[in-house]
Design a protein around this motif. Structure first.
Motif, mmCIF file in Angstrom:
data_model
loop_
_atom_site.group_PDB
_atom_site.id
_atom_site.type_symbol
_atom_site.label_atom_id
_atom_site.label_comp_id
_atom_site.label_asym_id
_atom_site.label_seq_id
_atom_site.Cartn_x
_atom_site.Cartn_y
_atom_site.Cartn_z
ATOM 1 N N SER A 170 0.849 -0.707 0.069
ATOM 2 C CA SER A 170 -0.063 0.517 -0.061
ATOM 3 C C SER A 170 0.249 1.428 -0.215
ATOM 4 O O SER A 170 2.448 1.199 0.547
ATOM 5 C CB SER A 170 -0.837 -0.043 1.305
ATOM 6 O OG SER A 170 -1.675 -0.979 1.044
ATOM 7 N N GLY A 171 0.832 2.511 -0.849
ATOM 8 C CA GLY A 171 1.178 3.341 -0.698
ATOM 9 C C GLY A 171 0.157 4.596 -1.670
ATOM 10 O O GLY A 171 -1.144 4.330 -2.188
ATOM 11 N N THR A 172 1.146 5.521 -2.022
ATOM 12 C CA THR A 172 0.285 6.407 -2.766
ATOM 13 C C THR A 172 1.380 6.213 -4.298
ATOM 14 O O THR A 172 2.322 6.186 -4.554
ATOM 15 C CB THR A 172 1.412 7.534 -1.745
ATOM 16 O OG1 THR A 172 -0.029 7.805 -1.059
ATOM 17 C CG2 THR A 172 0.734 9.221 -3.124
ATOM 18 N N ASN A 191 5.170 3.883 0.278
ATOM 19 C CA ASN A 191 4.890 3.384 1.261
ATOM 20 C C ASN A 191 4.683 4.612 2.376
ATOM 21 O O ASN A 191 4.180 4.655 3.435
ATOM 22 C CB ASN A 191 5.246 2.165 1.605
ATOM 23 C CG ASN A 191 5.882 1.776 2.321
ATOM 24 O OD1 ASN A 191 6.936 3.120 2.335
ATOM 25 N ND2 ASN A 191 6.183 0.924 3.200
ATOM 26 N N ASP A 247 -3.319 9.137 -5.773
ATOM 27 C CA ASP A 247 -3.860 8.290 -5.138
ATOM 28 C C ASP A 247 -3.497 7.465 -3.921
ATOM 29 O O ASP A 247 -2.677 7.013 -4.473
ATOM 30 C CB ASP A 247 -5.164 7.948 -6.030
ATOM 31 C CG ASP A 247 -5.563 8.598 -7.068
ATOM 32 O OD1 ASP A 247 -6.040 9.841 -6.350
ATOM 33 O OD2 ASP A 247 -5.933 7.860 -8.001
ATOM 34 N N ARG A 248 -4.281 6.962 -3.370
ATOM 35 C CA ARG A 248 -2.884 6.102 -2.498
ATOM 36 C C ARG A 248 -4.478 4.718 -2.817
ATOM 37 O O ARG A 248 -5.298 4.653 -2.929
ATOM 38 C CB ARG A 248 -3.808 6.046 -0.778
ATOM 39 C CG ARG A 248 -2.799 7.258 -0.063
ATOM 40 C CD ARG A 248 -2.663 7.135 1.417
ATOM 41 N NE ARG A 248 -3.095 6.252 1.998
ATOM 42 C CZ ARG A 248 -1.457 5.684 1.851
ATOM 43 N NH1 ARG A 248 0.094 5.875 1.306
ATOM 44 N NH2 ARG A 248 -1.568 4.455 2.585
ATOM 45 N N THR A 255 -3.807 0.492 -3.068
ATOM 46 C CA THR A 255 -3.154 -1.003 -2.592
ATOM 47 C C THR A 255 -3.237 -2.097 -3.541
ATOM 48 O O THR A 255 -3.980 -2.055 -4.112
ATOM 49 C CB THR A 255 -3.820 -2.070 -1.252
ATOM 50 O OG1 THR A 255 -3.802 -0.930 -0.226
ATOM 51 C CG2 THR A 255 -3.090 -3.395 -0.803
ATOM 52 N N LYS A 311 -8.110 1.064 -4.727
ATOM 53 C CA LYS A 311 -7.747 2.583 -4.243
ATOM 54 C C LYS A 311 -8.869 2.854 -3.109
ATOM 55 O O LYS A 311 -9.592 2.176 -2.454
ATOM 56 C CB LYS A 311 -8.852 3.966 -5.719
ATOM 57 C CG LYS A 311 -8.468 4.883 -5.221
ATOM 58 C CD LYS A 311 -9.682 5.785 -6.588
ATOM 59 C CE LYS A 311 -8.935 7.051 -6.914
ATOM 60 N NZ LYS A 311 -9.523 7.852 -7.083
ATOM 61 N N ASP A 312 -7.801 3.133 -2.260
ATOM 62 C CA ASP A 312 -8.517 3.090 -0.789
ATOM 63 C C ASP A 312 -9.450 4.126 -0.813
ATOM 64 O O ASP A 312 -9.319 5.106 -1.190
ATOM 65 C CB ASP A 312 -7.204 4.213 0.036
ATOM 66 C CG ASP A 312 -5.720 2.650 0.217
ATOM 67 O OD1 ASP A 312 -5.850 1.587 -0.411
ATOM 68 O OD2 ASP A 312 -4.463 3.195 1.269
#
Length: 164
Positions: free
Chosen positions: A8-10, A36, A62-63, A65, A89-90
């Motif tokens: 997960s991250g941007t 991340n 966008d954040r 996973t 997308k988170d």
């Protein structure tokens, strides 16, 4: 058997990913660079078969996973490069888990148990209703709150069955 892992991250960049001499494939594969925030970076190869939860459109900033097969071969390069199988997308108050769920609907890591309700939509990747039993399958589970037990229990918002 697929063993799902996630990162997960941007998203810091999105670029075309050439896959060789195949005519007509340009623009079909992209490379998502994800950071991340702790100094770890991963590149995800996104193909036309990568499943995007809720058909979300992802942009730089966008954040997300990304879920990938831990057993798949990867090139020995830095940053690591994985073939994305599922991207999510988170969203606030929404969690996504991709894993194998056994006959008790407990994930392979033993951390999540699903409690189905008659209103839980269970669909295939193409959006059509799944008419079988979701047990003993790879599933994409979209859910909200969980109990604080081990395994955590939840009633999913939606289940997407990953057929082989």
């Amino acid at each position: 058997m697929v063993s799902f892992l996630s990162f997960s991250g941007t998203v810091t960049s999105i670029s075309d990913f050439p896959i060789g001499q195949n005519a007509g494939s340009e623009g079909c594969y992209t490379l998502f660079t994800v950071d991340n925030g702790y100094g770890n970076i991963v590149n995800f190869v996104v193909s036309p078969t990568t499943y995007f939860v809720d058909q979300s459109i992802v942009a730089v900033g966008d954040r997300i996973t990304g879920f990938y097969d831990a057993n798949a071969p990867v090139p020995l390069i830095y940053p690591p490069q994985y073939r994305a199988l599922v991207m999510a997308k988170d969203h606030p108050y929404q969690n996504v888990k991709v894993d194998y769920f056994n006959r008790q609907l407990v994930s392979s890591d033993g951390m999540l148990q699903l409690n189905l309700s008659p209103n839980t939509p269970i669909v295939l990747q193409n959006g059509q209703a799944f008419r079988g039993d979701p047990a003993n399958r790879n599933l994409i589970v979209v859910f909200g709150a969980t109990t604080r037990s081990i395994p955590a229990q939840t009633t999913p918002y939606k289940i997407i069955v990953l057929c082989p």
